[in-house]
Design an enzyme around this catalytic site. Structure first.
Site, PDB file in Angstrom:
ATOM      1  N   GLU A 108       0.837  -1.205   0.000  1.00 15.23           N
ATOM      2  CA  GLU A 108       0.000   0.000   0.000  1.00 15.23           C
ATOM      3  C   GLU A 108       0.871   1.254   0.000  1.00 15.23           C
ATOM      4  O   GLU A 108       1.635   1.475   0.946  1.00 15.23           O
ATOM      5  CB  GLU A 108      -0.910  -0.016   1.241  1.00 15.23           C
ATOM      6  CG  GLU A 108      -1.862   1.155   1.295  1.00 15.23           C
ATOM      7  CD  GLU A 108      -2.809   1.090   2.500  1.00 15.23           C
ATOM      8  OE1 GLU A 108      -3.075  -0.011   3.003  1.00 15.23           O
ATOM      9  OE2 GLU A 108      -3.277   2.154   2.926  1.00 15.23           O
ATOM     10  N   LYS A 117      -6.690  -0.617  12.117  1.00  9.28           N
ATOM     11  CA  LYS A 117      -6.143  -1.022  10.813  1.00  9.28           C
ATOM     12  C   LYS A 117      -4.952  -0.107  10.458  1.00  9.28           C
ATOM     13  O   LYS A 117      -3.934  -0.550   9.936  1.00  9.28           O
ATOM     14  CB  LYS A 117      -7.237  -0.951   9.747  1.00  9.28           C
ATOM     15  CG  LYS A 117      -6.872  -1.628   8.430  1.00  9.28           C
ATOM     16  CD  LYS A 117      -6.177  -0.726   7.451  1.00  9.28           C
ATOM     17  CE  LYS A 117      -5.879  -1.440   6.139  1.00  9.28           C
ATOM     18  NZ  LYS A 117      -5.173  -0.609   5.188  1.00  9.28           N
ATOM     19  N   HIS A 131      -2.839  11.882   2.930  1.00 11.74           N
ATOM     20  CA  HIS A 131      -2.302  10.537   3.134  1.00 11.74           C
ATOM     21  C   HIS A 131      -2.473   9.616   1.925  1.00 11.74           C
ATOM     22  O   HIS A 131      -1.547   8.936   1.507  1.00 11.74           O
ATOM     23  CB  HIS A 131      -3.048   9.975   4.348  1.00 11.74           C
ATOM     24  CG  HIS A 131      -2.672   8.609   4.776  1.00 11.74           C
ATOM     25  ND1 HIS A 131      -1.438   8.296   5.258  1.00 11.74           N
ATOM     26  CD2 HIS A 131      -3.397   7.466   4.812  1.00 11.74           C
ATOM     27  CE1 HIS A 131      -1.417   7.025   5.587  1.00 11.74           C
ATOM     28  NE2 HIS A 131      -2.592   6.498   5.318  1.00 11.74           N
TER      29      HIS A 131
HETATM   30  C1  MEV Z   1      -5.718   3.228   5.488  1.00 11.40           C
HETATM   31  O1  MEV Z   1      -4.923   2.116   5.094  1.00 11.40           O
HETATM   32  C2  MEV Z   1      -5.686   3.384   6.987  1.00 11.40           C
HETATM   33  C3  MEV Z   1      -6.577   4.475   7.539  1.00 11.40           C
HETATM   34  O2  MEV Z   1      -7.919   4.233   7.166  1.00 11.40           O
HETATM   35  C4  MEV Z   1      -6.431   4.427   9.050  1.00 11.40           C
HETATM   36  C5  MEV Z   1      -7.373   5.338   9.807  1.00 11.40           C
HETATM   37  O3  MEV Z   1      -8.455   5.666   9.308  1.00 11.40           O
HETATM   38  O4  MEV Z   1      -7.027   5.680  10.945  1.00 11.40           O
HETATM   39  C6  MEV Z   1      -6.193   5.811   7.005  1.00 11.40           C
END
Ligand code: MEV
Length: 728
Positions: free
Chosen positions: A417, A594, A707
């Site tokens: 990812e 996650k 992100h």
């Molecule tokens: C994406 O891989 C992980 C997130 O969804 C974690 C979160 O929402 O805290 C960005």
């Protein structure tokens, strides 16, 4: 039948136990492992019964004339100059040097060439067997000194020949590997003297020797105590008039693939012609030789012996490049201090990043080679799984900026990812400014479960187990003596009464597994203890397996981060509110966790850990209370935020794929941890950093804007650099 003993077994004790079974034995000569030969008039006893005798490691029913060769380890870890080591029989190793050590200057020049070409061992004869008594026969003892000094200066190990019993002591003093030459393959007095030095030996095949005779010569060495034998094919008498010998590649393949023995190939003597050495070296490696031994001379035209077969320096370089061998960094080259700060790392090419890391970390030769080719051999892959048809690669990246408990860590991460590595590195940079992460882990205590169904009186059975705690713990430890000897083992137990058919009682055994992940150890314990406990409490034994919720194997990390670093007080408030959201809502907590596991899993994969076990433990821990909860929480402080996280982490630094997979070994060298506990703190810190980065992006401009934008690289690699800039 031959009975092979454990290294620390008491031979007399084992022999007495076997005699009790009706097996009369006599000890076989030689060193470790001790072996007992079962005499013909003994009773007929099943192999499984013999194997159950304490101290017995293996049983061989088919008696081979070379049992020590048969059971010899297929690899040998050889420490060499400057604290480095090689795994002979596994690593591709180039051994090179002149036929004879002619002078201090020429061997120093040769050593430089060997190191530049990626050779790890310097060869060169101080004593030369020559057909004519008038030929140069080597410079003797003083040549050994020149050889040792040249090797030391260039970070190389030494292979040199002991030609007579008279010189074995002097040769053994400088040689990392003692060579027994072709002409001496069946000089049994010499083999005994060399064997007694307990060193690894490179055993050249005699020019007219059969493979069986060659193996028997190896047996002689091992029977007299040689640490290990590397069989070296150097050519046999053949029909090709234009070559010195005929390099018997079928014998190389036979030893490697049929006997699974370590093999070296010497194409210099195998051909006697410089123009054929490189192609035959490649062919030898293709046939199965992991060690390639060649002659090279700074000026072959001036060589005192075997000039026509000595490679020219560029040819040696070509060979090293063919095998993907990086130049050897001399042991005395000062390395810059280990840092996790590599500003603008993302701007560099993959090759530039690799070079920077190699230069900074002083990685082993193998690790450097792995970083260059990134390959997993099919032979290793085939042993790691079943029905293997190929291998499957993912990017190996570095998490930067990590400072944990006052030490820098470069963290290997493997993840498909985009943004995970950049996000964790960015968060680690912010945390670093406030002193870095702090963390600690409990001892590595795993839980084994043993299920007893249909127990007549479950509370009484559970109480009986508890009362016999010491007996249960002792029985558990009897199953894992090596773990106990290493300071681990079963520490405690508990019994739980659960709802189940006709009465369900579950025994928990708490086992300190040290630096291992520990699944095999605790499963062994559970299986061993079950029948004993069943004999007390009755019922039916059910599952005997570890629990992936190891509540006594917890890691705790925390950190502070200044609001200014995060982008202001509003963002800090937003992150604290996001944390609260996860605390009151399991739907959000699942996503929050996650994001933590994005970082932890990436490190787990790079370091060959059972990431399914990591995931199972983390989620089970999050769901332990009445609601599923976030593993990490963030609260406001006067200056910014404090993050705190706790979870179970069952990971190891020994066993599993940590030893088998070259990428994992490389990643272990990069992260430089001393123990499983230390590694678990590093992994947890990466998880907390990943969580911080995700919450910052979510609480700020939104995940799509910040992100997640690196996901664009999946479709357009050329936009990556611009986007990288924004995330740092
Ligand atoms: C994406 O891989 C992980 C997130 O969804 C974690 C979160 O929402 O805290 C960005």
């Amino acid at each position: 039948m031959i009975v092979i003993l454990e290294p620390d077994a008491d031979v007399a004790h084992v022999a007495a136990a076997l005699q009790g079974l009706g097996l009369w034995t006599r000890p076989m000569a030689g060193g470790s492992p001790a072996m007992l030969e079962v005499e013909a008039h003994s009773a007929s006893v099943a192999e499984a019964v013999v194997l159950a005798v304490p101290g017995v490691a293996q049983v061989r029913s088919r008696v081979s004339p070379h049992p020590r060769v048969d059971v010899m380890s297929r690899t040998f870890t050889l420490p060499i100059a400057g604290g480095a080591s090689l795994v002979l029989g596994r690593d591709t190793v180039l051994v090179a040097g002149p036929c004879a050590v002619e002078s201090a200057e020429s061997i120093a020049q040769a050593a430089a060439l060997v190191a530049q070409a990626g050779g790890r061992l310097l060869r060169g004869g101080a004593f030369k067997p020559r057909t004519s008594p008038y030929s140069y026969a080597g410079s003797g003892i003083q040549a050994l000194k020149w050889l040792a000094e040249a090797a030391r200066q260039h970070g190389l190990g030494v292979v040199t020949e002991a030609m007579s019993e008279l010189h074995v002591d002097a040769v053994a003093e400088v040689a990392d590997v003692i060579q027994v030459g072709s002409r001496n393959m069946q000089n049994f007095a010499l083999l005994a003297a060399v064997g007694r030095k307990a060193k690894p030996v490179l055993l050249k095949r005699g020019r007219g020797a059969s493979v069986e005779e060659w193996l028997m010569a190896g047996e002689h060495l091992l029977a007299h105590g040689a640490a290990w034998v590397l069989f070296c094919e150097r050519g046999v008498a053949g029909l090709v008039g234009e070559t010195r010998n005929t390099l018997d590649l079928a014998a190389v393949a036979l030893l490697r693939h049929a006997y699974e023995l370590p093999v070296a190939v010497d194409p210099s003597h195998g051909t006697g012609r410089r123009d054929l050495v490189v192609p035959m070296a490649k062919a030898g490696a293709a046939a199965g030789a992991s060690v390639v031994l060649v002659e090279v001379h700074p000026e072959p035209a001036r060589a005192k012996s075997d000039g026509p077969q000595a490679l020219l320096p560029p040819q040696l370089k070509e060979l090293g490049e063919h095998f993907g061998l990086p130049p050897v960094v001399p042991a005395n080259t000062a390395l810059p201090p280990y840092t996790s700060r590599y500003p603008e790392f993302y701007k560099k090419s993959v090759a530039e990043r690799r070079r920077a890391v190699i230069a900074n970390l002083g990685l082993s030769h193998d690790a450097q080679a792995y970083l260059r080719h990134g390959r997993l051999d099919f032979a290793i892959a085939d042993k790691m799984s079943e029905n293997v048809i190929s291998t499957f690669a993912l990017p190996l990246a570095l998490g930067l900026n990590f400072r944990i408990n006052g030490r820098d860590y470069l963290v290997p991460m493997v993840v498909e990812e985009p943004s995970v590595v950049a996000a964790a590195s960015n968060a680690a940079r912010m945390v670093r400014a406030a002193g870095g992460f702090r963390g600690d882990a409990t001892a590595s205590i795993m839980t084994a479960q043993v299920q007893f169904d249909h127990v007549a009186d479950p509370p009484a059975a559970a109480e009986m187990m508890r009362q016999r705690r010491d007996v249960v713990v002792a029985a558990a430890n009897a199953a894992i003596p090596r773990m106990v000897a290493r300071g681990g083992g079963c520490m405690d137990m508990d019994a739980r009464v659960l709802d189940g058919p006709g009465g369900l009682v579950v025994l928990h055994l708490y086992v300190d597994v040290g630096d291992a992940m520990g699944a095999n150890v605790v499963d062994t314990v559970a299986e061993h203890v079950a029948p004993l406990v069943q004999s007390w409490v009755g019922g039916k034994v059910g599952l005997r397996i570890l629990s992936n919720l190891p509540l006594r194997r917890l890691v705790h990390v925390e950190c502070d981060v200044a609001a200014d670093m995060l982008g202001g007080a509003d963002l800090a408030d937003g992150i604290a509110r996001a944390s609260n959201f996860a605390e009151v809502d399991p739907f959000r907590a699942a996503t929050h966790n996650k994001g933590i596991l994005n970082g932890i899993d990436a490190v787990a994969v790079a370091l060959g850990q059972d990431w399914r076990a990591v995931e199972a433990g983390a989620h089970a821990y999050a769901g332990l209370g009445s609601d599923y909860r976030p593993l990490a929480t963030w609260t406001r402080t006067a200056t910014g935020l404090r993050g705190v996280m706790e979870l179970p982490l069952a990971i190891g630094t020994v066993g599993g794929s940590t030893q088998a997979h070259p990428g994992v070994r490389t990643a272990m060298e990069i992260v430089k941890v001393e123990s499983a506990r230390e590694l678990s703190v590093v992994m947890a810190a990466v998880g907390l950093a990943s969580n911080l980065a995700a919450l910052r992006a979510l609480a700020g401009e939104g995940i799509q804007h910040g992100h997640m934008r690196l996901h664009a690289r999946k479709s357009d690699v050329f936009t990556a650099q611009a986007e990288h800039k924004e995330i740092r």
